[in-house]
Enzyme design. Structure first.
Site, PDB file in Angstrom:
ATOM      1  N   GLU A  63      90.985   0.153 -95.964  1.00 44.21           N
ATOM      2  CA  GLU A  63      91.076  -1.275 -96.280  1.00 44.21           C
ATOM      3  C   GLU A  63      90.885  -1.518 -97.773  1.00 44.21           C
ATOM      4  OE1 GLU A  63      89.789  -5.720 -94.887  1.00 44.21           O
ATOM      5  OE2 GLU A  63      89.211  -4.015 -93.652  1.00 44.21           O
ATOM      6  N   GLY A  83      91.942  -9.317 -96.083  1.00 40.96           N
ATOM      7  CA  GLY A  83      92.461  -8.529 -94.977  1.00 40.96           C
ATOM      8  C   GLY A  83      92.489  -9.373 -93.723  1.00 40.96           C
ATOM      9  N   HIS A  90      92.435   8.023 -85.750  1.00 42.34           N
ATOM     10  CA  HIS A  90      91.787   9.182 -86.363  1.00 42.34           C
ATOM     11  C   HIS A  90      92.258  10.434 -85.616  1.00 42.34           C
ATOM     12  CE1 HIS A  90      89.363   6.210 -88.352  1.00 42.34           C
ATOM     13  NE2 HIS A  90      88.829   5.808 -87.214  1.00 42.34           N
ATOM     14  N   VAL A  91      92.813  11.392 -86.356  1.00 42.30           N
ATOM     15  CA  VAL A  91      93.414  12.550 -85.701  1.00 42.30           C
ATOM     16  C   VAL A  91      92.800  13.894 -86.110  1.00 42.30           C
ATOM     17  CG1 VAL A  91      95.605  11.378 -85.307  1.00 42.30           C
ATOM     18  CG2 VAL A  91      95.298  12.682 -87.408  1.00 42.30           C
ATOM     19  N   SER A  93      89.062  15.767 -87.972  1.00 43.89           N
ATOM     20  CA  SER A  93      87.721  15.643 -88.539  1.00 43.89           C
ATOM     21  C   SER A  93      87.666  16.288 -89.919  1.00 43.89           C
ATOM     22  CB  SER A  93      86.688  16.329 -87.638  1.00 43.89           C
ATOM     23  OG  SER A  93      86.621  15.683 -86.390  1.00 43.89           O
ATOM     24  N   HIS A 107     105.890  -4.158 -95.757  1.00 47.98           N
ATOM     25  CA  HIS A 107     106.453  -5.517 -95.875  1.00 47.98           C
ATOM     26  C   HIS A 107     105.680  -6.263 -96.955  1.00 47.98           C
ATOM     27  CE1 HIS A 107     107.786  -9.572 -94.878  1.00 47.98           C
ATOM     28  NE2 HIS A 107     106.522  -9.922 -94.781  1.00 47.98           N
ATOM     29  N   GLY A 109     105.666  -9.765 -98.129  1.00 44.32           N
ATOM     30  CA  GLY A 109     106.045 -11.163 -98.034  1.00 44.32           C
ATOM     31  C   GLY A 109     105.277 -12.001 -99.036  1.00 44.32           C
TER      32      GLY A 109
END
Length: 140
Positions: A63, A83, A90-91, A93, A107, A109
């Site tokens: 973030e 935000g 999370h894939v 460690s 995007h 905008g």
């Protein structure tokens, strides 16, 4: 003489003083036409109890870089950035070293922006894939 890129990174790093980004040792290290890259050390300060990178610290990194990217790619004099939504998958460690978060625009905008943030380890392996939606609100 400082380049435009160096000035952007300097501003991004200076505004982190006395914030969560400083607490987590997040630093902005590269910027391009449509991305911003930051890094964060993986130490016990950002561990979950079993000694690996906490998902919340990863999301804070994501973030931070996505919001900073919106800030630099929008007119900071006219808009404040917030935000709206973030999600993370999370894939992998991580126990030590650094993680890197690269925010790339999906995007852009006038009001809302959508960012993909890939968090990787030092070997370039995907650790987390995040998506951040930001909003640019007119300053009063």
């Amino acid at each position: 003489m400082e380049t435009h890129k160096e000035k952007i990174l300097k501003v991004c790093n200076e505004v982190c003083k006395n914030t969560l980004m400083e607490t987590l040792d997040i630093s902005f290290i590269d910027v391009g036409e449509n991305f911003l890259l930051a890094k964060m050390p993986v130490t016990s300060k950002v561990y979950q109890p079993d000694g690996v990178l906490h998902g919340g610290a990863t999301v804070a990194l994501a973030e931070s870089v996505g919001s900073a990217a919106t800030y630099i790619f929008m007119d900071q004099n006219k808009y404040m950035i917030r935000g709206l939504e973030i999600n993370a998958n999370h894939v992998k460690s991580v126990k030590d070293g650094f993680v890197y978060a690269k925010a790339s625009i999906i995007h852009k905008g006038r009001t809302t922006q959508l960012w993909e943030i890939k968090v990787t380890n030092e070997a370039g392996d995907l650790v987390s894939l995040c998506k951040l939606t930001t909003i640019a609100l007119p300053k009063q």
